[in-house]
Scaffold this active site. Sequence first.
Site, PDB file in Angstrom:
ATOM      1  N   GLN A 137       2.159   8.489 -26.676  1.00 39.67           N
ATOM      2  CA  GLN A 137       1.781   7.726 -27.822  1.00 39.67           C
ATOM      3  C   GLN A 137       2.264   8.479 -29.069  1.00 39.67           C
ATOM      4  O   GLN A 137       2.707   9.631 -28.960  1.00 39.67           O
ATOM      5  CB  GLN A 137       0.285   7.537 -27.857  1.00 39.67           C
ATOM      6  CG  GLN A 137      -0.226   6.741 -26.646  1.00 39.67           C
ATOM      7  CD  GLN A 137      -1.659   6.259 -26.818  1.00 39.67           C
ATOM      8  OE1 GLN A 137      -2.273   6.428 -27.855  1.00 39.67           O
ATOM      9  NE2 GLN A 137      -2.188   5.656 -25.754  1.00 39.67           N
ATOM     10  N   GLU A 189      -3.085   4.233 -30.074  1.00 35.84           N
ATOM     11  CA  GLU A 189      -4.321   3.686 -29.507  1.00 35.84           C
ATOM     12  C   GLU A 189      -5.527   4.436 -30.074  1.00 35.84           C
ATOM     13  O   GLU A 189      -5.420   5.613 -30.464  1.00 35.84           O
ATOM     14  CB  GLU A 189      -4.280   3.841 -27.977  1.00 35.84           C
ATOM     15  CG  GLU A 189      -5.542   3.337 -27.292  1.00 35.84           C
ATOM     16  CD  GLU A 189      -5.389   3.179 -25.774  1.00 35.84           C
ATOM     17  OE1 GLU A 189      -4.395   3.659 -25.200  1.00 35.84           O
ATOM     18  OE2 GLU A 189      -6.287   2.549 -25.175  1.00 35.84           O
ATOM     19  N   ASN A 215      -3.832  -6.432 -22.263  1.00 35.54           N
ATOM     20  CA  ASN A 215      -3.129  -5.199 -21.871  1.00 35.54           C
ATOM     21  C   ASN A 215      -3.555  -4.842 -20.450  1.00 35.54           C
ATOM     22  O   ASN A 215      -4.755  -4.850 -20.137  1.00 35.54           O
ATOM     23  CB  ASN A 215      -3.522  -4.048 -22.812  1.00 35.54           C
ATOM     24  CG  ASN A 215      -3.074  -2.689 -22.274  1.00 35.54           C
ATOM     25  OD1 ASN A 215      -1.895  -2.351 -22.306  1.00 35.54           O
ATOM     26  ND2 ASN A 215      -4.001  -1.914 -21.726  1.00 35.54           N
ATOM     27  N   GLU A 216      -2.613  -4.544 -19.613  1.00 35.92           N
ATOM     28  CA  GLU A 216      -2.897  -4.109 -18.223  1.00 35.92           C
ATOM     29  C   GLU A 216      -4.056  -4.922 -17.636  1.00 35.92           C
ATOM     30  O   GLU A 216      -5.047  -4.373 -17.143  1.00 35.92           O
ATOM     31  CB  GLU A 216      -3.196  -2.602 -18.179  1.00 35.92           C
ATOM     32  CG  GLU A 216      -1.995  -1.765 -18.577  1.00 35.92           C
ATOM     33  CD  GLU A 216      -2.077  -0.275 -18.225  1.00 35.92           C
ATOM     34  OE1 GLU A 216      -3.151   0.191 -17.791  1.00 35.92           O
ATOM     35  OE2 GLU A 216      -1.044   0.411 -18.383  1.00 35.92           O
ATOM     36  N   GLU A 231       4.745   0.634 -22.688  1.00 32.14           N
ATOM     37  CA  GLU A 231       4.136   1.966 -22.518  1.00 32.14           C
ATOM     38  C   GLU A 231       5.017   2.764 -21.564  1.00 32.14           C
ATOM     39  O   GLU A 231       5.271   2.322 -20.447  1.00 32.14           O
ATOM     40  CB  GLU A 231       2.716   1.884 -21.939  1.00 32.14           C
ATOM     41  CG  GLU A 231       1.682   1.423 -22.946  1.00 32.14           C
ATOM     42  CD  GLU A 231       0.253   1.458 -22.422  1.00 32.14           C
ATOM     43  OE1 GLU A 231      -0.074   2.338 -21.600  1.00 32.14           O
ATOM     44  OE2 GLU A 231      -0.527   0.586 -22.840  1.00 32.14           O
ATOM     45  N   TYR A 273       4.664   5.251 -16.368  1.00 28.84           N
ATOM     46  CA  TYR A 273       4.490   6.648 -16.777  1.00 28.84           C
ATOM     47  C   TYR A 273       5.214   7.534 -15.783  1.00 28.84           C
ATOM     48  O   TYR A 273       5.230   7.270 -14.578  1.00 28.84           O
ATOM     49  CB  TYR A 273       2.993   6.998 -16.855  1.00 28.84           C
ATOM     50  CG  TYR A 273       2.349   6.406 -18.085  1.00 28.84           C
ATOM     51  CD1 TYR A 273       2.464   7.043 -19.309  1.00 28.84           C
ATOM     52  CD2 TYR A 273       1.679   5.178 -18.035  1.00 28.84           C
ATOM     53  CE1 TYR A 273       1.911   6.501 -20.457  1.00 28.84           C
ATOM     54  CE2 TYR A 273       1.119   4.632 -19.178  1.00 28.84           C
ATOM     55  CZ  TYR A 273       1.239   5.298 -20.389  1.00 28.84           C
ATOM     56  OH  TYR A 273       0.699   4.763 -21.539  1.00 28.84           O
TER      57      TYR A 273
HETATM   58  O1  AHR Z   1      -1.650   5.311 -22.801  1.00 31.31           O
HETATM   59  C1  AHR Z   1      -2.836   5.557 -22.135  1.00 31.31           C
HETATM   60  C2  AHR Z   1      -3.300   4.392 -21.291  1.00 31.31           C
HETATM   61  O2  AHR Z   1      -2.401   4.185 -20.241  1.00 31.31           O
HETATM   62  C3  AHR Z   1      -3.370   3.050 -21.962  1.00 31.31           C
HETATM   63  O3  AHR Z   1      -4.563   2.861 -22.643  1.00 31.31           O
HETATM   64  C4  AHR Z   1      -3.268   2.103 -20.816  1.00 31.31           C
HETATM   65  O4  AHR Z   1      -2.713   0.859 -21.190  1.00 31.31           O
HETATM   66  C5  AHR Z   1      -2.457   2.839 -19.790  1.00 31.31           C
HETATM   67  O5  AHR Z   1      -3.024   2.814 -18.550  1.00 31.31           O
END
Ligand code: AHR
Length: 492
Positions: A349, A27, A174-175, A300, A245
């Site tokens: 990432q 990103e 995205n999101e 992600e 995450y």
């Molecule tokens: O990876 C960091 C961020 O986490 C990304 O930009 C987003 O899609 C997610 O919330």
Amino acid sequence: MKEFKMLINAEDKLGHIQPELYGHFSEHLGRCIYGGIYVGEDSPIPNIHGIRKDVVEAFKNISLPVLRWPGGCFADEYHWKDGIGEKSGRKKMVNTNWGGVVEDNSFGTHEFMELCELVGCEPYIAGNVGSGTVRELSEWVEYITFDGISPMAELRRENGRDKPWHLKYLGIGNENWGCGGSMGPEHYASLYKQFATFCKNYSGNELYKVACGPSGGDYSWTDSIMQGIKSMYGWNANAISLHFYCVPDWGSKGFALEFDEKGYYDVICCAAQMDELITRHTEIMNRYDPENRIALFVDEWGTWFDVEPGTNPGFLYQQNTMRDAVVAALTLNIFNRHSERVKMANLAQAVNVLQALVLTEGEKLIKTPTYHVFDLYKAHQGGDAVYCFSQNEPLRENSKAGVLSSSASVKEGRLTITIANCSLSEAAEISCEICSFEAKSASARILTDEVHAHNTFEAPDTVAITPHDVQLSGSQVKLTLPANSVVEVTVS
Ligand code: AHR
């Protein structure tokens, strides 16, 4: 030392492990692109048209299969036409999500597609739905993939690229439940169908369209999206995404390098939740799509700690230890086991951000423990996941996570078994019976160290893969896994 029995049936196939399950994400965030992947042509750091050679080599070494770009949250404020043409004429913008820094757009479509060509990976582009238009995204697809005479194909030629590129994966936003527009699922699903309709297949290129799926355990988003994206013409989608995450407490994430035993087990148990998330989202998808036509992309995932002291809080730069390696190992084992529905996953990432594969500082590059796990697991790419049972124990009282995490796959007459011993204190002695496979030889590689161990620019090879002892007698493989270790066993 604890003893564990394992059983593998090489004929009992669970799913095909698409190489993209071992994918990555880059990103415009912090030093992922600028300084990490791209240094510009005038840099003294060895580069090809501005793209770091050492990064390309590192990516190639783990057979990196697919790279997602340009975001993340950045995708929904990115206007691709600002990133083409003469660099001096490219518009500068504010990267509002990530530190408010100036984005000079010197890394754009041509640079990204060249990076993918150098690495030999599939490009995965996330389009702008939140602040972009249908026309803008539709023209981006035309610019990249159309071979004939058209306004966008002509513009591409004016910018020095005659032939179109191949683009398979296209994310429609995205999101969009969050940074991508704070939308409700019904609104997003309508927009999805509108945007997807105008992203065409040109010149033999076939797009594989990805709808924005849920965050973590938001099962109602999955339900609404699976209902909402099917139109009267059927599915104009090939996958929905899932973002998760590994953060036990968003209020107090803690540092990558400073943690106690509880901090270790909290993170490992959190990572192990991926299994239940995939299982439950898949159950919902099965109701709407029993034929398994829509894949789940975990596009992600990874650990997210507080930034390294003294670094920009908007840059999400964190170190990476053996704790991250165990997270990666157990998560990849989960993906292998769910490979029938999960067809892509992208670690967040690739460079200098979150659970990075590699870290850079000037001309130096180090491989993280997480990188080495992708190296240990690369033989799974393109294989068939097979039945793999192991005796286990809860990692701590009442936890669903086990001490051992494992998976196995078969490809071209070779069986690959990957195992993580998640215990911090006890070694595990493994006896693994292999059925329906003619085992003639076995070898193993291991990654193990004290849990806080990590690589630095001064000591880049502190954590590294080494050969490991394994015995094969008849159809039984025996080996010992030290506490806090990840192993790859190859049987052929
Ligand atoms: O990876 C960091 C961020 O986490 C990304 O930009 C987003 O899609 C997610 O919330």
